[in-house]
Design a protein around this motif. Structure first.
Motif, PDB file in Angstrom:
ATOM      1  N   SER A 231     -53.613 -27.556 -24.399  1.00 13.82           N
ATOM      2  CA  SER A 231     -54.053 -28.916 -24.086  1.00 13.82           C
ATOM      3  C   SER A 231     -54.899 -29.499 -25.215  1.00 13.82           C
ATOM      4  CB  SER A 231     -54.841 -28.912 -22.776  1.00 13.82           C
ATOM      5  OG  SER A 231     -55.330 -30.193 -22.477  1.00 13.82           O
ATOM      6  N   MET A 232     -55.841 -28.718 -25.721  1.00  8.45           N
ATOM      7  CA  MET A 232     -56.724 -29.211 -26.776  1.00  8.45           C
ATOM      8  C   MET A 232     -55.974 -29.397 -28.099  1.00  8.45           C
ATOM      9  SD  MET A 232     -59.423 -29.770 -25.192  1.00  8.45           S
ATOM     10  CE  MET A 232     -60.321 -30.335 -26.626  1.00  8.45           C
ATOM     11  N   ARG A 233     -55.024 -28.513 -28.382  1.00 13.68           N
ATOM     12  CA  ARG A 233     -54.230 -28.671 -29.610  1.00 13.68           C
ATOM     13  C   ARG A 233     -53.386 -29.943 -29.547  1.00 13.68           C
ATOM     14  NH1 ARG A 233     -52.985 -24.356 -33.043  1.00 13.68           N
ATOM     15  NH2 ARG A 233     -50.841 -25.090 -33.166  1.00 13.68           N
ATOM     16  N   GLU A 234     -52.779 -30.172 -28.391  1.00 12.19           N
ATOM     17  CA  GLU A 234     -51.980 -31.384 -28.240  1.00 12.19           C
ATOM     18  C   GLU A 234     -52.855 -32.629 -28.393  1.00 12.19           C
ATOM     19  OE1 GLU A 234     -50.035 -31.129 -24.511  1.00 12.19           O
ATOM     20  OE2 GLU A 234     -48.759 -29.438 -25.083  1.00 12.19           O
ATOM     21  N   HIS A 235     -54.069 -32.547 -27.841  1.00 17.67           N
ATOM     22  CA  HIS A 235     -54.992 -33.686 -27.951  1.00 17.67           C
ATOM     23  C   HIS A 235     -55.348 -33.938 -29.415  1.00 17.67           C
ATOM     24  CE1 HIS A 235     -58.134 -36.489 -26.866  1.00 17.67           C
ATOM     25  NE2 HIS A 235     -59.033 -35.768 -27.506  1.00 17.67           N
ATOM     26  N   ALA A 236     -55.650 -32.847 -30.140  1.00 13.77           N
ATOM     27  CA  ALA A 236     -56.023 -32.992 -31.542  1.00 13.77           C
ATOM     28  C   ALA A 236     -54.865 -33.532 -32.375  1.00 13.77           C
ATOM     29  CB  ALA A 236     -56.475 -31.636 -32.093  1.00 13.77           C
TER      30      ALA A 236
ATOM     31  N   ALA B 276     -59.901 -15.699 -26.096  1.00 12.87           N
ATOM     32  CA  ALA B 276     -60.842 -16.596 -25.425  1.00 12.87           C
ATOM     33  C   ALA B 276     -61.806 -17.231 -26.431  1.00 12.87           C
ATOM     34  CB  ALA B 276     -61.622 -15.837 -24.354  1.00 12.87           C
ATOM     35  N   LYS B 277     -62.223 -16.464 -27.439  1.00 11.43           N
ATOM     36  CA  LYS B 277     -63.101 -17.020 -28.477  1.00 11.43           C
ATOM     37  C   LYS B 277     -62.369 -18.122 -29.249  1.00 11.43           C
ATOM     38  CE  LYS B 277     -65.815 -12.791 -29.116  1.00 11.43           C
ATOM     39  NZ  LYS B 277     -66.156 -11.684 -30.042  1.00 11.43           N
ATOM     40  N   LEU B 278     -61.096 -17.897 -29.530  1.00  7.07           N
ATOM     41  CA  LEU B 278     -60.298 -18.933 -30.193  1.00  7.07           C
ATOM     42  C   LEU B 278     -60.210 -20.173 -29.319  1.00  7.07           C
ATOM     43  CD1 LEU B 278     -58.389 -19.884 -32.442  1.00  7.07           C
ATOM     44  CD2 LEU B 278     -56.521 -18.730 -31.229  1.00  7.07           C
ATOM     45  N   GLY B 279     -60.001 -19.965 -28.027  1.00  2.00           N
ATOM     46  CA  GLY B 279     -59.945 -21.084 -27.100  1.00  2.00           C
ATOM     47  C   GLY B 279     -61.260 -21.835 -27.029  1.00  2.00           C
TER      48      GLY B 279
ATOM     49  N   HIS C 190     -43.760 -29.202 -24.021  1.00  2.33           N
ATOM     50  CA  HIS C 190     -43.384 -29.072 -22.609  1.00  2.33           C
ATOM     51  C   HIS C 190     -42.491 -27.853 -22.388  1.00  2.33           C
ATOM     52  CE1 HIS C 190     -42.394 -30.290 -18.542  1.00  2.33           C
ATOM     53  NE2 HIS C 190     -41.100 -30.219 -18.841  1.00  2.33           N
ATOM     54  N   ILE C 191     -41.558 -27.615 -23.302  1.00  2.00           N
ATOM     55  CA  ILE C 191     -40.682 -26.448 -23.194  1.00  2.00           C
ATOM     56  C   ILE C 191     -41.498 -25.164 -23.278  1.00  2.00           C
ATOM     57  CG2 ILE C 191     -38.829 -25.175 -24.349  1.00  2.00           C
ATOM     58  CD1 ILE C 191     -37.657 -27.890 -25.170  1.00  2.00           C
ATOM     59  N   ASP C 192     -42.486 -25.102 -24.169  1.00  3.50           N
ATOM     60  CA  ASP C 192     -43.350 -23.924 -24.281  1.00  3.50           C
ATOM     61  C   ASP C 192     -44.077 -23.660 -22.972  1.00  3.50           C
ATOM     62  OD1 ASP C 192     -42.593 -23.452 -26.859  1.00  3.50           O
ATOM     63  OD2 ASP C 192     -44.285 -24.520 -27.768  1.00  3.50           O
ATOM     64  N   ASP C 193     -44.565 -24.716 -22.330  1.00  2.00           N
ATOM     65  CA  ASP C 193     -45.270 -24.551 -21.056  1.00  2.00           C
ATOM     66  C   ASP C 193     -44.341 -23.986 -19.984  1.00  2.00           C
ATOM     67  OD1 ASP C 193     -47.570 -25.530 -22.175  1.00  2.00           O
ATOM     68  OD2 ASP C 193     -47.281 -27.586 -21.464  1.00  2.00           O
ATOM     69  N   VAL C 194     -43.115 -24.486 -19.941  1.00  2.00           N
ATOM     70  CA  VAL C 194     -42.150 -23.999 -18.944  1.00  2.00           C
ATOM     71  C   VAL C 194     -41.842 -22.524 -19.168  1.00  2.00           C
ATOM     72  CG1 VAL C 194     -39.769 -24.220 -18.108  1.00  2.00           C
ATOM     73  CG2 VAL C 194     -41.128 -26.270 -18.564  1.00  2.00           C
TER      74      VAL C 194
ATOM     75  N   THR D 279     -53.062 -11.419 -16.410  1.00  2.00           N
ATOM     76  CA  THR D 279     -52.027 -12.452 -16.494  1.00  2.00           C
ATOM     77  C   THR D 279     -52.605 -13.829 -16.205  1.00  2.00           C
ATOM     78  OG1 THR D 279     -50.326 -10.862 -15.813  1.00  2.00           O
ATOM     79  CG2 THR D 279     -49.790 -13.196 -15.607  1.00  2.00           C
ATOM     80  N   GLN D 280     -53.432 -13.918 -15.160  1.00  2.00           N
ATOM     81  CA  GLN D 280     -54.033 -15.196 -14.806  1.00  2.00           C
ATOM     82  C   GLN D 280     -54.987 -15.682 -15.891  1.00  2.00           C
ATOM     83  OE1 GLN D 280     -51.729 -15.821 -12.293  1.00  2.00           O
ATOM     84  NE2 GLN D 280     -53.399 -17.042 -11.524  1.00  2.00           N
ATOM     85  N   GLU D 281     -55.756 -14.770 -16.473  1.00  2.00           N
ATOM     86  CA  GLU D 281     -56.694 -15.149 -17.531  1.00  2.00           C
ATOM     87  C   GLU D 281     -55.941 -15.650 -18.766  1.00  2.00           C
ATOM     88  OE1 GLU D 281     -60.527 -15.558 -19.369  1.00  2.00           O
ATOM     89  OE2 GLU D 281     -59.758 -15.510 -17.326  1.00  2.00           O
ATOM     90  N   PHE D 282     -54.853 -14.964 -19.100  1.00  2.00           N
ATOM     91  CA  PHE D 282     -54.037 -15.372 -20.248  1.00  2.00           C
ATOM     92  C   PHE D 282     -53.466 -16.772 -20.036  1.00  2.00           C
ATOM     93  CE2 PHE D 282     -49.675 -15.236 -22.199  1.00  2.00           C
ATOM     94  CZ  PHE D 282     -50.108 -15.456 -23.500  1.00  2.00           C
ATOM     95  N   ARG D 283     -52.959 -17.034 -18.849  1.00  2.00           N
ATOM     96  CA  ARG D 283     -52.405 -18.357 -18.554  1.00  2.00           C
ATOM     97  C   ARG D 283     -53.482 -19.439 -18.642  1.00  2.00           C
ATOM     98  NH1 ARG D 283     -49.195 -18.315 -13.037  1.00  2.00           N
ATOM     99  NH2 ARG D 283     -48.863 -20.473 -13.720  1.00  2.00           N
ATOM    100  N   ARG D 284     -54.677 -19.131 -18.152  1.00  2.00           N
ATOM    101  CA  ARG D 284     -55.760 -20.124 -18.164  1.00  2.00           C
ATOM    102  C   ARG D 284     -56.170 -20.466 -19.600  1.00  2.00           C
ATOM    103  NH1 ARG D 284     -60.984 -20.381 -18.882  1.00  2.00           N
ATOM    104  NH2 ARG D 284     -61.139 -18.128 -19.282  1.00  2.00           N
ATOM    105  N   ILE D 285     -56.392 -19.432 -20.411  1.00  2.00           N
ATOM    106  CA  ILE D 285     -56.812 -19.669 -21.796  1.00  2.00           C
ATOM    107  C   ILE D 285     -55.717 -20.364 -22.580  1.00  2.00           C
ATOM    108  CG2 ILE D 285     -57.578 -18.578 -23.934  1.00  2.00           C
ATOM    109  CD1 ILE D 285     -58.688 -16.280 -22.246  1.00  2.00           C
ATOM    110  N   LYS D 286     -54.473 -19.924 -22.379  1.00  2.00           N
ATOM    111  CA  LYS D 286     -53.354 -20.529 -23.095  1.00  2.00           C
ATOM    112  C   LYS D 286     -53.213 -22.005 -22.734  1.00  2.00           C
ATOM    113  CE  LYS D 286     -48.400 -20.048 -23.921  1.00  2.00           C
ATOM    114  NZ  LYS D 286     -47.173 -19.271 -23.609  1.00  2.00           N
TER     115      LYS D 286
END
Length: 235
Positions: free
Chosen positions: A117-122, A31-34, A160-164, A105-112
């Motif tokens: 999203s931010m990495r793709e934006h950067a 979460a700190k990394l995120g 996109h494949i990683d997200d799936v 599990t839900q927290e991991f999915r949210r942070i990931k």
């Protein structure tokens, strides 16, 4: 539970609590990394370095491995509880461990999701800046510019494949929890049937009555259909 089963249950609970503690620490670091990514730690400086990318992926794989391990432990605890006359306290503790797994599990999915999203934006901003620089240097139809566009398209497909894959892994965890829950319910019903023959007989009577009603309904439908056919042929 007898002494042996109770000992196995406590060992599994001890292992589950250890994995839960490890997950809590890992998710906190994740979460700190995120938060650094969300606040522009990567955006301002362009794409992350190779070292930071490896660290991010390594942490992600460790968390995923711990989640799968905790799911397996919960399944083992469920089987242990089902093989004996589990008390209300054991059932409540098992339910709590499942809730913790679901929350992690839900927290991991949210942070990931936020980090991806931010990495793709950067990386998109960095790619656009590179494209503009290349365009200014050699023109819009240069081979290098076309390669950059192709690279950006490939990167988008990989993301996109990683997200799936992540969604499929999360779904597996949820289905595993539901499978264990249904197994507990089935075990409880069997225990009740074994302990109380009256309940078992009642369940059998209900099934027989349902089968008889189905046969009667089928016969009525068949008779009506036959009558309609005879009436139609006689006209």
């Amino acid at each position: 539970m007898d002494v042996l089963q109770e000992s196995g249950w406590e060992e599994l609970r001890k292992e589950a609590r250890k994995v839960e503690g490890d997950l809590d620490v890992k998710l906190s670091s994740y979460a700190k990394l995120g938060a650094r990514v969300t606040q522009g730690g990567y955006v301002d400086g362009g794409s992350p370095t190779v070292g930071s990318s490896r660290s991010w992926k390594s942490m992600e794989m460790e968390i995923q491995s711990l989640l799968e391990k905790l799911l397996d432990i919960n399944d083992s605890m469920s089987r242990c509880a089902s093989s004996a006359a589990a008390t209300t306290s054991v059932t409540q503790k098992l339910a709590r461990h499942r809730d913790i797994l679901h929350e992690f599990t839900q927290e991991f999915r949210r942070i990931k999701g936020n980090i991806s999203s931010m990495r793709e934006h950067a990386e998109l901003l960095s790619s656009v800046r590179d494209d503009i620089s290349e365009y200014k240097a050699s023109g819009s139809n240069s081979p290098g510019n076309q390669l950059l566009r192709e690279r950006a398209a490939i990167h988008g497909s990989i993301s996109h494949i990683d997200d799936v894959i992540s969604q499929a892994q999360a779904t597996r965890s949820v289905l595993g929890s539901q499978r264990a829950l249904f197994g507990d319910v089935q075990g409880k019903v069997k225990q009740l049937g074994d302990k109380f023959p009256v309940i078992r007989g009642l369940i059998g009577s209900i099934r027989k009555k349902r089968s008889r009603d189905t046969l009667i309904l089928s016969a009525v439908i068949a008779a009506c259909t036959l009558f309609i056919i005879i009436y139609w042929l006689s006209k």
